[in-house]
Every structure is written in structure tokens, then in C-alpha cells.
Design an enzyme around this catalytic site. Structure first.
Site, mmCIF file in Angstrom:
data_model
loop_
_atom_site.group_PDB
_atom_site.id
_atom_site.type_symbol
_atom_site.label_atom_id
_atom_site.label_comp_id
_atom_site.label_asym_id
_atom_site.label_seq_id
_atom_site.Cartn_x
_atom_site.Cartn_y
_atom_site.Cartn_z
ATOM 1 N N ASP A 7 -28.635 -38.474 46.410
ATOM 2 C CA ASP A 7 -28.949 -39.168 47.667
ATOM 3 C C ASP A 7 -28.088 -40.421 47.761
ATOM 4 O O ASP A 7 -27.475 -40.847 46.771
ATOM 5 C CB ASP A 7 -30.445 -39.561 47.714
ATOM 6 C CG ASP A 7 -30.814 -40.237 49.035
ATOM 7 O OD1 ASP A 7 -30.392 -39.735 50.095
ATOM 8 O OD2 ASP A 7 -31.498 -41.274 49.022
ATOM 9 N N SER A 8 -28.073 -41.005 48.962
ATOM 10 C CA SER A 8 -27.329 -42.252 49.143
ATOM 11 C C SER A 8 -28.016 -43.405 48.409
ATOM 12 O O SER A 8 -27.384 -44.414 48.125
ATOM 13 C CB SER A 8 -27.254 -42.578 50.634
ATOM 14 O OG SER A 8 -28.559 -42.640 51.168
ATOM 15 N N TYR A 39 -25.916 -44.243 54.349
ATOM 16 C CA TYR A 39 -24.916 -43.298 54.859
ATOM 17 C C TYR A 39 -25.114 -43.080 56.373
ATOM 18 O O TYR A 39 -24.190 -42.745 57.083
ATOM 19 C CB TYR A 39 -25.066 -41.934 54.169
ATOM 20 C CG TYR A 39 -24.451 -41.813 52.795
ATOM 21 C CD1 TYR A 39 -24.086 -42.927 52.038
ATOM 22 C CD2 TYR A 39 -24.241 -40.539 52.239
ATOM 23 C CE1 TYR A 39 -23.542 -42.773 50.764
ATOM 24 C CE2 TYR A 39 -23.689 -40.384 50.968
ATOM 25 C CZ TYR A 39 -23.344 -41.498 50.240
ATOM 26 O OH TYR A 39 -22.804 -41.342 48.991
ATOM 27 N N GLY A 40 -26.352 -43.266 56.794
ATOM 28 C CA GLY A 40 -26.722 -42.902 58.159
ATOM 29 C C GLY A 40 -26.052 -43.694 59.258
ATOM 30 O O GLY A 40 -26.124 -43.329 60.431
ATOM 31 N N CYS A 70 -30.395 -35.577 50.676
ATOM 32 C CA CYS A 70 -30.054 -36.548 51.712
ATOM 33 C C CYS A 70 -29.756 -35.743 52.972
ATOM 34 O O CYS A 70 -28.869 -34.878 52.957
ATOM 35 C CB CYS A 70 -28.831 -37.352 51.273
ATOM 36 S SG CYS A 70 -28.171 -38.440 52.541
ATOM 37 N N THR A 72 -28.542 -36.807 55.773
ATOM 38 C CA THR A 72 -27.284 -37.214 56.398
ATOM 39 C C THR A 72 -26.113 -36.475 55.744
ATOM 40 O O THR A 72 -25.259 -35.903 56.424
ATOM 41 C CB THR A 72 -27.118 -38.748 56.262
ATOM 42 O OG1 THR A 72 -28.323 -39.379 56.684
ATOM 43 C CG2 THR A 72 -25.954 -39.247 57.090
ATOM 44 N N GLU A 150 -35.193 -49.453 51.252
ATOM 45 C CA GLU A 150 -34.276 -49.887 50.185
ATOM 46 C C GLU A 150 -34.581 -51.322 49.746
ATOM 47 O O GLU A 150 -34.271 -51.726 48.643
ATOM 48 C CB GLU A 150 -32.805 -49.770 50.637
ATOM 49 C CG GLU A 150 -32.279 -48.340 50.720
ATOM 50 C CD GLU A 150 -32.018 -47.669 49.363
ATOM 51 O OE1 GLU A 150 -31.666 -48.373 48.398
ATOM 52 O OE2 GLU A 150 -32.186 -46.433 49.279
ATOM 53 N N CYS A 180 -35.196 -37.591 57.030
ATOM 54 C CA CYS A 180 -34.504 -38.505 56.116
ATOM 55 C C CYS A 180 -35.395 -38.589 54.891
ATOM 56 O O CYS A 180 -36.617 -38.772 55.018
ATOM 57 C CB CYS A 180 -34.346 -39.878 56.765
ATOM 58 S SG CYS A 180 -33.752 -41.137 55.613
ATOM 59 N N HIS A 182 -35.778 -40.785 52.774
ATOM 60 C CA HIS A 182 -36.446 -42.065 52.537
ATOM 61 C C HIS A 182 -37.854 -42.075 53.170
ATOM 62 O O HIS A 182 -38.747 -42.765 52.680
ATOM 63 C CB HIS A 182 -35.633 -43.216 53.142
ATOM 64 C CG HIS A 182 -34.452 -43.648 52.335
ATOM 65 N ND1 HIS A 182 -33.334 -42.866 52.181
ATOM 66 C CD2 HIS A 182 -34.219 -44.797 51.636
ATOM 67 C CE1 HIS A 182 -32.456 -43.516 51.419
ATOM 68 N NE2 HIS A 182 -32.966 -44.690 51.084
#
Ligand code: DGL
Length: 245
Positions: A7-8, A39-40, A70, A72, A150, A180, A182
Site C-alpha cells: 500500500d502507499s 498516491y490518490g 491499495c 489507487t 495517516e 480506499c 485506509h
């Protein structure tokens, strides 16, 4: 079997948790590109370049399968990754679509897709859902959730005001695709805002079902050994993982 989860940032930990709970692998390498998250907000070429660099990273770890946790990266880079990879590379979009269509049979139901700016722009979910005959689809960019998560903000007044900011015009949908990885980390707050009514589709649960059904991966008896890697601040990922897993 050894899997890679990419993932990012920390969002992929929501997918990792589902995979660990289902005991699908005996070893897992988690990599978060925390130096370059989100990344989005990036363009297509950048997302592809970062994702191919992640693939290079995993190539050094002798994994048997790579899970792109991820949305994205899955929306933009999956095909390019699959083209050059010698091992299977699985994204989260297709499993999410499958999970939705298994759970929502009535094509007139209201489906809300929430995801990063890039994922919404790619129409990865929308196009597939329209093809399956779903008629009432809404897409909404909610990228600020990624930054909040984050930052470690997964409840409280800041998150509540972001939720109000994004959803104030929304009717209660029948189902929400958490597009997403997250977002499962704030799924209770999202659900509560909509009076706990919508069905939430979570990439982690979706990919577990997908790996079992489509890739014939079977549960192991042992808890997998997990190693964490990050392009910046690895301790942050380890600390969050300890809390969530
Ligand atoms: N967790 C990611 C996703 O599923 C990306 C968030 C981001 O880096 O913007 O889209």
C-alpha cells in the site's frame, strides 16, 4: 506460502488484518510507501511508476503472490504490474466488485463509492458496476480521510467535521464501497453518520473471499510471520500494526 502486501501507507494494514485473521499465508511481507503517501492525489504515470518500484522491492523478497492493497494502485497500475511480474499480482477492485454483487442483488439499490481523487477519476468501480447493471451509483472523492488516518486521526472532532464536510448532501445509501484501504480504519464513524444503515464493502474481507474462491488459497493452522517495511518511518507502521492487528 509467502505473500506480499503493498500500500502507499498504513491503509493496507486493513487488508493485512483480514488476511491474517483468515490465516491465508504462513509468511507476509508488508510494504508501505510512506515516504510518498498519498498516491490518490498523484497522476496516472506517477502512480504506475511508484507501483512498479514497489514490485521491484517485492522481487527481492521471493514472495509467491503480491496483493496490491491499495485501490489507487490497483485502479491504475495493476495491468502494468501483472505484465512484468513472474508471480500473480492481485488488486482490490475486482474483489470489491464481486463482494458487492454477492451482497446486493437488487440493481436499483443506491451504491455510494468513496475513494481517493485518482480512484474516482479512473472510474474503475463505476465502469464495472454499470456493466453489471447497477443503475444508481454515486462516486465521491474523500481523500482528506487518507491524510487524517495517516496522522493517526481515526475518531474525534476533526474526523467528524471531515465526515460532515463530505457527506452533508448525501442521502443514506444502501451500500458504500470503501474504495480506499485506509477507510476501514474509520468505518464505524462512517456507518454511524448514516445511522448504521448502509452495508459497507471492505477491500480486506473482499480479497479474502476472492483468494479462497478464485485462487484456491487455503487457511493454514499457524499465525503468519509478518515483516514490515516502509520507505519512511517504519516504526510508525509497526506501531499502528501492533494496535490494529
Ligand atoms: N490506501 C490507498 C487506496 O486504497 C491509497 C491512499 C492514498 O495513498 O491516497 O487507495
Amino acid at each position: 506460502m509467502k505473500a506480499g502486501v503493498f500500500d502507499s501507507g498504513i491503509g493496507g494494514l486493513s487488508v493485512l488484518k483480514s488476511i491474517v485473521d483468515a490465516r491465508l499465508f504462513n509468511e507476509i511481507i508488508y510494504y508501505g510507501d510512506t515516504a510518498r503517501v498519498p498516491y490518490g492525489t498523484k497522476d496516472k504515470d506517477t502512480i504506475i511508476r511508484f507501483s512498479l518500484e514497489a514490485l521491484d522491492f517485492f522481487n527481492k523478497h521471493n514472495i509467491d503472490i503480491l496483493i496490491v492493497a491499495c485501490n489507487t494502485a490497483s485502479a491504475y497500475a495493476l495491468k502494468d504490474m501483472q505484465k512484468i511480474s513472474k508471480i500473480p499480482v492481485i488488486g482490490v477492485v475486482e474483489p470489491g466488485i464481486l463482494a458487492l454483487s454477492n451482497n446486493v442483488q437488487d440493481k436499483n439499490k443506491n451504491i455510494l463509492i468513496i475513494a481517493t481523487k485518482a480512484t474516482i477519476k479512473s472510474k474503475a468501480y463505476e465502469t464495472k458496476l454499470l456493466k453489471l447493471g447497477y443503475k444508481n451509483i454515486q462516486s465521491l472523492q474523500t481523500g482528506l480521510f487518507v491524510s487524517a488516518i495517516e496522522e493517526g486521526i481515526t475518531s474525534g472532532e476533526v474526523l467528524d467535521s471531515i465526515i460532515r464536510f463530505y457527506f452533508k448532501e448525501q442521502q443514506i445509501p444502501d451500500a458504500i464501497i470503501l474504495g480506499c484501504t485506509h477507510f476501514p480504519l474509520i468505518q464505524d464513524e462512517i456507518k454511524r453518520y448514516f445511522d448504521n444503515k448502509p452495508l459497507l464493502i471492505h477491500s480486506g474481507d473482499a480479497i479474502v473471499q476472492y483468494l479462497i474462491k478464485k485462487h484456491d488459497i487455503k487457511a493454514q493452522s499457524n499465525i503468519p510471520k509478518i515483516k514490515y517495511f516502509a520507505s519512511s518511518n517504519k516504526k510508525f507502521i509497526e506501531d499502528i500494526a501492533k494496535k490494529w492487528l
